[in-house]
Scaffold this motif. Structure first.
Motif, short mmCIF file in Angstrom:
data_model
loop_
_atom_site.label_atom_id
_atom_site.label_comp_id
_atom_site.label_asym_id
_atom_site.label_seq_id
_atom_site.Cartn_x
_atom_site.Cartn_y
_atom_site.Cartn_z
N GLU A 165 -9.05 9.94 -11.10
CA GLU A 165 -8.33 9.17 -10.10
C GLU A 165 -8.93 7.78 -9.88
OE1 GLU A 165 -5.51 9.77 -8.60
OE2 GLU A 165 -5.21 11.76 -9.50
N LYS A 186 -5.59 7.60 -6.71
CA LYS A 186 -5.96 7.84 -5.32
C LYS A 186 -7.35 7.31 -4.96
CE LYS A 186 -3.02 11.91 -4.78
NZ LYS A 186 -2.97 13.37 -4.48
N LEU A 187 -8.23 7.15 -5.96
CA LEU A 187 -9.60 6.74 -5.66
C LEU A 187 -10.02 5.51 -6.46
CD1 LEU A 187 -11.43 10.21 -5.58
CD2 LEU A 187 -10.51 8.92 -3.64
N SER A 223 -9.60 11.30 -0.35
CA SER A 223 -8.58 10.26 -0.32
C SER A 223 -7.80 10.19 0.99
CB SER A 223 -7.58 10.48 -1.47
OG SER A 223 -6.94 11.74 -1.37
N GLU A 248 -6.94 9.20 4.60
CA GLU A 248 -7.31 7.86 5.08
C GLU A 248 -7.58 7.74 6.57
OE1 GLU A 248 -4.35 5.14 3.67
OE2 GLU A 248 -5.08 5.22 1.60
N LYS A 306 -13.30 3.41 -5.83
CA LYS A 306 -14.13 4.01 -4.79
C LYS A 306 -15.45 4.49 -5.41
CE LYS A 306 -11.28 3.75 -1.27
NZ LYS A 306 -11.60 2.92 -0.07
N LEU A 352 -10.59 16.19 -3.72
CA LEU A 352 -9.81 14.96 -3.89
C LEU A 352 -8.97 14.67 -2.65
CD1 LEU A 352 -8.68 12.63 -5.59
CD2 LEU A 352 -7.01 14.25 -6.54
#
Length: 260
Positions: free
Chosen positions: A28, A2-3, A240, A242, A6, A236
């Motif tokens: 993640e 998910k990340l 994540s 958006e 990032k 989280l």
């Protein structure tokens, strides 16, 4: 993941809730800067998380009440990794006194760490998020962002203030694709909470067992502490998410102690 790739900064992350959030982000795929007053502890935690992967972590020294240290820390993260995608403002302390007995210096210290720290770290990160038209700012509030308890005037004032700051940031950041939200945990059995148990027992003139059962967990649905893992999962989700569909919100994680 998910990340994946990032770039995140998590303050007060050498231990407790902040460390759990940093760990979950690394799991993640994120690159996480663990920013903490205790530089050695931050670097040790970062090395441990990097060994676990799949993301990685670095440790940096940061006193969130110092504008120069905050700016320098954020600049170092940007120098190494190019930007900041996620900020988690988690650094905090607890000091308890009745209002009439609250030393003004201790009042100012608590507000500086919680509220000034949230402001200064956001201020430093926002230009990078605005430039790329995306970002997630997550502040650590508390059930005390919604409720009050005896002995916690400074903490309650700071945590209410953080919700207000997040809402303004959500309004200002929305056109740039930057979201701002607050996590509001109930009692999490960290060293910060452990320290409060004997202090509240003394000031309220009750036993430590009564502090836990009645003061801390008495209004939950199951008499359970919130866990660091619970809070990390909410972080989280917010990091994540958006779109601006979820911004300006304060999400309570408290085993039903407080219900919106």
């Amino acid at each position: 993941m998910k990340l994946a790739q990032k770039i995140a900064i998590v303050t007060g992350a050498a231990s407790g809730i902040g460390l759990a959030i940093a760990k979950r982000f690394v799991e993640e795929g994120a690159i996480v800067a663990i920013a903490d007053l205790k530089e050695d502890a931050a670097k040790d935690a970062a090395a441990d998380l990097s060994r676990r992967g799949p993301g990685k972590a670095i440790g940096i020294a940061m006193d969130v009440t110092s504008e120069s240290e905050v700016n320098d820390g954020v600049a170092e993260v940007v120098r190494q990794f190019g930007t900041v995608d996620i900020l988690v403002g988690n650094a905090g302390i607890q000091i308890v006194h009745r209002i009439e007995d609250f030393p003004y210096e201790e009042w100012k210290k608590l507000l500086a760490i919680h509220l000034d720290g949230a402001f200064l770290t956001a201020k430093a990160c926002l230009p990078h998020m605005y430039k790329q038209k995306s970002g997630s700012v997550i502040f650590m509030g508390s059930v005390h962002s919604k409720e009050a308890s005896p002995l916690k005037s400074a903490y309650v004032a700071a945590k209410h203030g953080i919700v207000g700051l997040a809402r303004v940031l959500a309004k200002e950041g929305g056109p740039y694709g930057v979201r701002s939200n607050v996590i509001c945990p109930g009692f999490v059995r960290t060293p910060l909470v452990e320290k409060q148990i004997p202090e509240q027992a003394r000031d309220l003139k009750i036993s430590e067992e009564e502090v836990v059962k009645k003061v801390m967990l008495g209004n939950t649905v199951d008499q359970q502490f919130t866990t660091v893992a619970d809070v990390a999962e909410i972080a989280l989700m917010l990091a994540s998410f958006e779109t601006n569909a979820l911004t300006g919100q304060s999400i309570v994680v408290s085993h039903g102690w407080y219900m919106n």
